[in-house]
Design an enzyme around this catalytic site. Structure first.
Site, PDB file in Angstrom:
ATOM      1  N   ARG A 133      13.685  31.761   9.399  1.00  0.00           N
ATOM      2  CA  ARG A 133      13.805  32.396  10.473  1.00  0.00           C
ATOM      3  C   ARG A 133      12.115  31.543  10.959  1.00  0.00           C
ATOM      4  O   ARG A 133      11.305  31.288  12.055  1.00  0.00           O
ATOM      5  CB  ARG A 133      13.447  33.214  10.908  1.00  0.00           C
ATOM      6  N   GLN A 138       5.223  40.001  13.464  1.00  0.00           N
ATOM      7  CA  GLN A 138       4.218  39.847  13.108  1.00  0.00           C
ATOM      8  C   GLN A 138       3.004  39.691  13.802  1.00  0.00           C
ATOM      9  O   GLN A 138       2.295  40.317  15.050  1.00  0.00           O
ATOM     10  CB  GLN A 138       4.276  38.629  13.714  1.00  0.00           C
ATOM     11  N   HIS A 167       9.307  33.582  21.625  1.00  0.00           N
ATOM     12  CA  HIS A 167       9.893  34.839  22.239  1.00  0.00           C
ATOM     13  C   HIS A 167      10.326  33.852  23.470  1.00  0.00           C
ATOM     14  O   HIS A 167       9.509  34.146  24.725  1.00  0.00           O
ATOM     15  CB  HIS A 167       9.668  35.744  22.055  1.00  0.00           C
ATOM     16  N   SER A 169      10.196  42.527  16.874  1.00  0.00           N
ATOM     17  CA  SER A 169      10.669  41.336  16.328  1.00  0.00           C
ATOM     18  C   SER A 169      11.166  40.298  15.283  1.00  0.00           C
ATOM     19  O   SER A 169      12.067  41.052  15.203  1.00  0.00           O
ATOM     20  CB  SER A 169       9.207  40.275  16.998  1.00  0.00           C
ATOM     21  N   LEU A 170      10.401  40.144  13.626  1.00  0.00           N
ATOM     22  CA  LEU A 170      10.738  40.255  13.126  1.00  0.00           C
ATOM     23  C   LEU A 170      11.080  41.291  12.254  1.00  0.00           C
ATOM     24  O   LEU A 170      12.150  41.591  11.309  1.00  0.00           O
ATOM     25  CB  LEU A 170       9.832  39.544  12.321  1.00  0.00           C
ATOM     26  N   GLN A 210      17.521  35.905  19.978  1.00  0.00           N
ATOM     27  CA  GLN A 210      15.964  37.189  20.099  1.00  0.00           C
ATOM     28  C   GLN A 210      14.769  36.004  20.289  1.00  0.00           C
ATOM     29  O   GLN A 210      13.282  36.290  20.110  1.00  0.00           O
ATOM     30  CB  GLN A 210      16.393  37.987  18.905  1.00  0.00           C
TER      31      GLN A 210
END
Length: 305
Positions: A115, A11, A196, A90-91, A245
């Site tokens: 998500r 992101q 996170h 991340s994603l 995660q």
């Protein structure tokens, strides 16, 4: 072919028009966008290609970026390029899982839809994140631990760039202390939640239910887990790692260092922008990183053969 890592940004890399030329020029890419529109019952090309007020909203950001990354990967795959290992920030880890042959495009896209929504809804009253530049990890961790409230290390991106996340007030207090401790800059990030951090555990719990329905695939290509910064070869571990995660720190610097230690000779960053290439320059300037954002960029891959 050189030992190559395919890596995918997270992101913040999103921008209007991303993937449009691949959509127009590559059937395999167009099919991913069009199939995603059917799976999610939304106009994914419009989300990615046209100016709109949704692309910077977490839920839609994650959909647009992931679909674009998978669409670009499929065009690369069609050219005969196969990674030795994959990783995603991340994603981007969902794109990495697909590129490693461990999850179908449909499962990856449907998961990221949930998500993104769960992360957006996890902390309705907000939170905050900030990038800390020019300060060592030990000092950052110590200041976060000594600050009242929730403020934690969210990303260790590269030497000199760490992201903190948590309650808005705690992040603000820690930011002042980090500047006093010698940080070159501490910049607030324009995000909709404390990603996170432990404040995202509820989102991880909701995601766990969705992960029960995924068919994990066997593959000879490993991927590197954000959470562990380790090569994962057994897909049975993936479900629990993806749950963790959401609320644990992204160990990106360690992930890149691990791939280099394991003999990776080149990185291919798949998706908009050059975020990961920038991190790599701070980690090891000798390792090349090829950015694939436009169809003409595919010609750069020939040096890998």
């Amino acid at each position: 072919m050189k030992k190559t890592a395919f890596v995918f940004p997270g992101q913040g890399a999103q921008k209007f028009g991303m993937g449009k030329e691949f959509y127009e020029q590559y059937k395999v890419s167009r099919e991913i966008y069009d199939q995603a529109s059917e799976w999610l019952n939304m106009d994914v090309p419009a989300l990615c290609f046209e100016e709109n007020d949704r692309l910077d909203q977490t839920h839609y950001t994650q959909i647009g970026l992931l679909v674009t990354e998978i669409a670009l990967f499929e065009a690369i795959k069609e050219k005969g390029f196969v990674p030795s290992v994959t990783a995603g920030l991340s994603l981007g880890e969902y794109a990495a899982l697909h590129a490693a042959g461990r999850i179908s495009a449909k499962d990856a896209v449907c998961l990221i839809d949930k998500r993104g929504l769960f992360m957006q809804e996890a902390v309705p009253h907000g939170g905050a994140m900030a990038a800390v530049l020019g300060l060592d990890m030990d000092t950052i961790s110590e200041i976060c631990a000594g600050t009242e409230g929730i403020v934690e290390v969210a990303n260790d991106n590269c030497p000199g760039q760490v992201v903190i996340s948590g309650e808005a007030g705690a992040v603000e207090t820690a930011s002042v202390r980090l500047k006093e401790a010698g940080a070159k800059r501490v910049m607030s990030l324009n995000v909709s939640g404390p990603f996170h951090s432990s404040m995202m555990k509820g989102a991880g719990e909701r995601l766990a239910e969705e992960l029960e329905h995924v068919q994990w695939l066997d593959s000879d290509i490993p991927y590197v887990s954000n959470t562990l910064a380790r090569y994962i070869t057994d897909s049975k571990q993936t479900k629990d790692l993806l749950i963790r995660q959401v609320s644990e720190s992204v160990r990106w610097r360690q992930s890149m260092e691990l791939m280099i230690q394991n003999g990776v000779e080149a990185f291919v960053e798949i998706g908009p922008g050059k975020t990961i290439a920038g991190f790599l320059r701070r980690i090891d300037r000798k390792i090349p990183c090829i950015n694939i954002e436009k169809p003409e960029d595919l010609e750069k891959l020939e040096v890998l053969r």
